[in-house]
Design a protein around this motif. Structure first.
Motif, PDB file in Angstrom:
ATOM      1  N   GLU A   1     -51.337 -37.149 -27.277  1.00  0.00           N
ATOM      2  CA  GLU A   1     -51.891 -38.382 -26.333  1.00  0.00           C
ATOM      3  C   GLU A   1     -53.221 -38.532 -26.700  1.00  0.00           C
ATOM      4  O   GLU A   1     -53.841 -37.559 -27.400  1.00  0.00           O
ATOM      5  CB  GLU A   1     -51.845 -38.058 -24.722  1.00  0.00           C
ATOM      6  CG  GLU A   1     -52.475 -36.952 -24.415  1.00  0.00           C
ATOM      7  CD  GLU A   1     -52.632 -36.595 -22.958  1.00  0.00           C
ATOM      8  OE1 GLU A   1     -52.112 -37.636 -22.035  1.00  0.00           O
ATOM      9  OE2 GLU A   1     -53.366 -35.676 -22.514  1.00  0.00           O
ATOM     10  N   MET A   2     -53.583 -39.556 -26.453  1.00  0.00           N
ATOM     11  CA  MET A   2     -55.006 -40.059 -27.035  1.00  0.00           C
ATOM     12  C   MET A   2     -55.718 -40.111 -25.730  1.00  0.00           C
ATOM     13  O   MET A   2     -55.266 -40.317 -24.586  1.00  0.00           O
ATOM     14  CB  MET A   2     -54.884 -41.615 -27.573  1.00  0.00           C
ATOM     15  CG  MET A   2     -56.054 -42.124 -28.256  1.00  0.00           C
ATOM     16  SD  MET A   2     -55.495 -43.653 -29.076  1.00  0.00           S
ATOM     17  CE  MET A   2     -54.342 -43.302 -29.979  1.00  0.00           C
ATOM     18  N   GLY A   3     -57.155 -39.787 -25.940  1.00  0.00           N
ATOM     19  CA  GLY A   3     -58.242 -39.581 -24.824  1.00  0.00           C
ATOM     20  C   GLY A   3     -59.464 -39.815 -25.276  1.00  0.00           C
ATOM     21  O   GLY A   3     -59.867 -40.071 -26.562  1.00  0.00           O
ATOM     22  N   SER A   4     -60.388 -40.259 -24.433  1.00  0.00           N
ATOM     23  CA  SER A   4     -61.765 -40.148 -24.650  1.00  0.00           C
ATOM     24  C   SER A   4     -62.580 -38.700 -24.435  1.00  0.00           C
ATOM     25  O   SER A   4     -61.697 -37.938 -23.997  1.00  0.00           O
ATOM     26  CB  SER A   4     -62.573 -41.323 -23.832  1.00  0.00           C
ATOM     27  OG  SER A   4     -62.406 -41.004 -22.572  1.00  0.00           O
ATOM     28  N   ILE A   5     -63.812 -38.822 -24.674  1.00  0.00           N
ATOM     29  CA  ILE A   5     -64.524 -37.625 -24.233  1.00  0.00           C
ATOM     30  C   ILE A   5     -65.569 -38.025 -23.467  1.00  0.00           C
ATOM     31  O   ILE A   5     -66.321 -38.964 -23.511  1.00  0.00           O
ATOM     32  CB  ILE A   5     -65.243 -37.019 -25.605  1.00  0.00           C
ATOM     33  CG1 ILE A   5     -64.192 -36.837 -26.805  1.00  0.00           C
ATOM     34  CG2 ILE A   5     -66.024 -35.868 -25.379  1.00  0.00           C
ATOM     35  CD1 ILE A   5     -63.107 -35.933 -26.393  1.00  0.00           C
ATOM     36  N   ASP A   6     -65.728 -37.513 -22.171  1.00  0.00           N
ATOM     37  CA  ASP A   6     -66.382 -37.650 -21.154  1.00  0.00           C
ATOM     38  C   ASP A   6     -67.840 -37.338 -21.479  1.00  0.00           C
ATOM     39  O   ASP A   6     -68.119 -36.497 -22.266  1.00  0.00           O
ATOM     40  CB  ASP A   6     -65.795 -37.709 -19.700  1.00  0.00           C
ATOM     41  CG  ASP A   6     -65.686 -35.825 -19.528  1.00  0.00           C
ATOM     42  OD1 ASP A   6     -66.433 -35.408 -19.976  1.00  0.00           O
ATOM     43  OD2 ASP A   6     -64.812 -35.349 -18.658  1.00  0.00           O
ATOM     44  N   GLY A   7     -68.680 -37.464 -20.250  1.00  0.00           N
ATOM     45  CA  GLY A   7     -70.203 -36.929 -20.282  1.00  0.00           C
ATOM     46  C   GLY A   7     -70.424 -35.680 -20.318  1.00  0.00           C
ATOM     47  O   GLY A   7     -71.303 -34.992 -20.629  1.00  0.00           O
ATOM     48  N   SER A   8     -69.384 -34.764 -19.942  1.00  0.00           N
ATOM     49  CA  SER A   8     -69.250 -33.423 -19.798  1.00  0.00           C
ATOM     50  C   SER A   8     -68.698 -32.797 -21.061  1.00  0.00           C
ATOM     51  O   SER A   8     -68.608 -31.678 -21.023  1.00  0.00           O
ATOM     52  CB  SER A   8     -68.722 -32.939 -18.541  1.00  0.00           C
ATOM     53  OG  SER A   8     -69.421 -33.173 -17.367  1.00  0.00           O
ATOM     54  N   ASP A   9     -68.475 -33.614 -22.086  1.00  0.00           N
ATOM     55  CA  ASP A   9     -67.852 -33.169 -23.515  1.00  0.00           C
ATOM     56  C   ASP A   9     -66.507 -32.794 -23.211  1.00  0.00           C
ATOM     57  O   ASP A   9     -66.051 -31.741 -23.901  1.00  0.00           O
ATOM     58  CB  ASP A   9     -68.554 -31.958 -23.941  1.00  0.00           C
ATOM     59  CG  ASP A   9     -68.216 -31.934 -25.473  1.00  0.00           C
ATOM     60  OD1 ASP A   9     -68.292 -33.231 -26.207  1.00  0.00           O
ATOM     61  OD2 ASP A   9     -68.391 -30.788 -25.723  1.00  0.00           O
ATOM     62  N   ASN A  10     -65.522 -33.215 -22.205  1.00  0.00           N
ATOM     63  CA  ASN A  10     -64.399 -33.080 -21.886  1.00  0.00           C
ATOM     64  C   ASN A  10     -63.196 -33.869 -22.355  1.00  0.00           C
ATOM     65  O   ASN A  10     -63.931 -35.143 -22.358  1.00  0.00           O
ATOM     66  CB  ASN A  10     -64.177 -32.640 -20.379  1.00  0.00           C
ATOM     67  CG  ASN A  10     -64.897 -31.460 -20.026  1.00  0.00           C
ATOM     68  OD1 ASN A  10     -65.047 -30.429 -20.505  1.00  0.00           O
ATOM     69  ND2 ASN A  10     -65.824 -31.754 -18.793  1.00  0.00           N
ATOM     70  N   PHE A  11     -62.292 -33.553 -22.763  1.00  0.00           N
ATOM     71  CA  PHE A  11     -61.231 -34.767 -22.914  1.00  0.00           C
ATOM     72  C   PHE A  11     -60.715 -35.548 -21.768  1.00  0.00           C
ATOM     73  O   PHE A  11     -60.670 -34.808 -20.776  1.00  0.00           O
ATOM     74  CB  PHE A  11     -60.049 -33.917 -23.507  1.00  0.00           C
ATOM     75  CG  PHE A  11     -59.114 -34.978 -24.022  1.00  0.00           C
ATOM     76  CD1 PHE A  11     -58.829 -35.366 -25.342  1.00  0.00           C
ATOM     77  CD2 PHE A  11     -57.826 -35.472 -23.136  1.00  0.00           C
ATOM     78  CE1 PHE A  11     -57.682 -35.896 -25.860  1.00  0.00           C
ATOM     79  CE2 PHE A  11     -56.919 -36.249 -23.686  1.00  0.00           C
ATOM     80  CZ  PHE A  11     -56.797 -36.635 -24.911  1.00  0.00           C
ATOM     81  N   SER A  12     -60.892 -36.751 -21.846  1.00  0.00           N
ATOM     82  CA  SER A  12     -60.660 -37.699 -20.588  1.00  0.00           C
ATOM     83  C   SER A  12     -59.698 -38.675 -20.704  1.00  0.00           C
ATOM     84  O   SER A  12     -59.224 -38.754 -21.783  1.00  0.00           O
ATOM     85  CB  SER A  12     -62.175 -37.911 -20.025  1.00  0.00           C
ATOM     86  OG  SER A  12     -62.048 -38.805 -18.806  1.00  0.00           O
ATOM     87  N   TYR A  13     -59.252 -39.019 -19.470  1.00  0.00           N
ATOM     88  CA  TYR A  13     -58.268 -40.180 -19.609  1.00  0.00           C
ATOM     89  C   TYR A  13     -58.976 -41.435 -20.541  1.00  0.00           C
ATOM     90  O   TYR A  13     -59.906 -41.877 -20.338  1.00  0.00           O
ATOM     91  CB  TYR A  13     -57.865 -40.565 -18.057  1.00  0.00           C
ATOM     92  CG  TYR A  13     -56.926 -41.935 -18.313  1.00  0.00           C
ATOM     93  CD1 TYR A  13     -55.422 -41.446 -18.462  1.00  0.00           C
ATOM     94  CD2 TYR A  13     -57.156 -43.134 -18.192  1.00  0.00           C
ATOM     95  CE1 TYR A  13     -54.527 -42.479 -18.431  1.00  0.00           C
ATOM     96  CE2 TYR A  13     -56.256 -44.139 -17.909  1.00  0.00           C
ATOM     97  CZ  TYR A  13     -54.768 -43.752 -18.108  1.00  0.00           C
ATOM     98  OH  TYR A  13     -53.872 -44.683 -18.000  1.00  0.00           O
ATOM     99  N   LEU A  14     -58.338 -42.295 -20.950  1.00  0.00           N
ATOM    100  CA  LEU A  14     -58.532 -43.606 -21.638  1.00  0.00           C
ATOM    101  C   LEU A  14     -57.755 -44.615 -21.175  1.00  0.00           C
ATOM    102  O   LEU A  14     -56.306 -44.657 -21.518  1.00  0.00           O
ATOM    103  CB  LEU A  14     -58.315 -43.141 -23.265  1.00  0.00           C
ATOM    104  CG  LEU A  14     -58.657 -44.382 -24.188  1.00  0.00           C
ATOM    105  CD1 LEU A  14     -60.263 -44.737 -23.905  1.00  0.00           C
ATOM    106  CD2 LEU A  14     -58.375 -44.005 -25.850  1.00  0.00           C
TER     107      LEU A  14
END
Length: 469
Positions: free
Chosen positions: A414-427
């Motif tokens: 699955e594809m996702g973004s990287i959030d401000g805490s350097d975690n894989f996040s929903y996109l």
């Protein structure tokens, strides 16, 4: 390779001060979820005996009546009482339980300076008492006993034998030894019955200055920052906050949007009533048709008619991520006897300044074919921009006959973004990532005398050979 964490869609904008755990604001409740912004327990179950409901502001409603407590408009007597219009907090007390208990420990200060609410009750077979008794405590443990005159009588209706109910507006402020109000108990003993043929009701519950002073617009959940993300695309992306007028006076409000965001609805001089809750009351938008990167701005909510009400400012952030661009070696059949390595590579960010590219995360690994396996590749492994995922296909020939053996390895992503805490996040608006499938193949040599098919001759093979003679 990185392990994923829980996806975060909305987080506080970097650099903004975090909101307090409980907002330091007064409350005004009509006990209607669509008005108050509280998810009051829905009928028919209501609030069961010895259970409680805590509001977002930390007000704690506790049911000690051994019967259901409701938040709806199905009350029978209260509908005839003054100031009861629509939904209310109500129930039918029994002889086993005596009180409604309300405390303010969870509020910002842990106490309030004043409480007001409309109260009504009725009992079948007799006129309702015209005095209500309330036990009060402050945060020092001081206690006072407050009798309240219910000065208005009203027809309770046929369900109560056409006797009169009693109602009134209850106002509680510190008196005697009390410095403030931290909790109180409403005594329902005078109308408790064995058959539930009595009714109490509360409505228009407020703490000072709610319901008393001028309009005061608040962001209902205390949010000071919002951010989200998307892949590029046509159209706009919207960020909204809920608003509440914690005062009694109506007003209008205007929304000012700046930075990379804009006002999509011309939000000027919008009406908001006293005590009203408006879901998504203020909205900002940003175009998704822009190069990948970080964008920002703010949304300011102004109370048009009360200059002393501070503006509500919500900082906004938005990131646009180019989709992951993957290459892999699935075009070649993988032989674990040769190299056995499988790889998935994600391209670096695009060439423009500040470009972002989405990451991919492994969501499933499946191997078919006896003897085949894979190591160094697991669910939640990630490939960010410019990174490569790899694994090693293995094969165990034990118990297998000589000859050609085949299988497959399937990896789901699955594809996702990287959030401000350097975690894989929903996109948001992310495209689906097709499964990647590798064909696997290897040859097990046939060895004369290898009767159990483990690839070599051993004691078991010799025993089998002896038994055949």
């Amino acid at each position: 390779m990185r392990s994923a964490s829980i996806a975060i869609v909305a987080v506080l904008w970097a650099g903004a001060a975090a909101a307090p755990a409980q907002p330091a604001i007064p409350v005004y409740y009509t006990f209607d979820s669509s008005v108050d912004g509280e998810s009051w327990p829905a009928p028919p179950q209501g609030l069961l005996p010895f259970e409680h409901y805590t509001t977002y502001a930390g007000v704690f409603f506790y049911n000690d009546t051994y019967n259901n407590m409701y938040f709806d408009d199905n009350h029978q007597a209260a509908g005839n009482a003054p100031n009861f219009d629509g939904q209310a907090l109500w129930g039918n007390p029994t002889l086993l339980g005596d009180y409604i208990y309300i405390d303010f420990y969870g509020t910002y200060d842990g106490y309030v300076d004043a409480v007001q609410f409309d109260f009504a009750w009725a009992i079948a077979g007799q006129d309702a008492p015209t005095t209500l008794y309330i036990d009060l405590y402050d945060d020092f443990g001081n206690y006072e006993y407050l009798p309240v005159s219910l000065s208005t009588v009203f027809p309770a209706g046929p369900a109560f034998g056409d006797f009169d109910g009693a109602a009134g507006r209850v106002t509680i402020t510190p008196f005697g030894t009390l410095s403030n109000i931290v909790e109180f108990y409403i005594d329902l003993t005078p109308i408790g019955t064995s058959g539930g043929s009595s009714e109490y009701a509360l409505d228009n519950f407020s703490t000072e200055p709610a319901g008393e002073g001028p309009s005061n617009i608040e962001v209902a959940d205390g949010t000071v920052g919002l951010r989200s993300n998307s892949v590029p695309g046509t159209g706009n992306f919207y960020l909204s906050v809920d608003l509440r007028n914690t005062g009694a006076a109506p007003t209008t409000y205007s929304v000012l949007v700046d930075g990379d965001f804009f006002d999509p609805y011309s939000q000027t001089n919008l009406p908001i009533s006293g005590g009203e809750f408006i879901p998504g009351g203020a909205t900002a938008a940003i175009s998704k048709n822009q190069p990948s990167g970080q964008y920002g701005g703010s949304m300011t909510i102004v109370n048009d008619n009360n200059a002393s009400d501070p503006d509500e400012v919500v900082n906004l952030g938005f990131s646009i991520w180019d989709p992951a661009d993957l290459t892999d070696n699935s075009a070649s059949t993988i032989d674990p006897a040769d190299d056995g390595t499988i790889s998935i590579s994600n391209a670096p960010p695009a060439g423009h300044a500040g470009a972002l590219r989405a990451a991919v995360r492994v969501t499933g690994v499946s191997v078919t074919g006896a003897g085949f396996g894979v190591s160094n590749l697991a669910i939640d492994d990630e490939a960010r921009a410019g990174e490569t995922l790899s694994g090693l296909v293995t094969f165990d020939p034990t118990g297998l006959s000589g000859g050609l053996h085949a299988g497959t390895l399937t990896v789901s992503l699955e594809m996702g973004s990287i959030d401000g805490s350097d975690n894989f996040s929903y996109l948001n608006f992310k495209p689906a990532v097709p499964e990647i499938v590798w064909d696997l193949s290897t040859v097990v040599a046939t060895i004369p005398g290898d009767f159990n098919g483990d690839g070599h001759v051993n004691v078991i093979d010799l025993l089998i050979l002896a038994q055949t003679w």
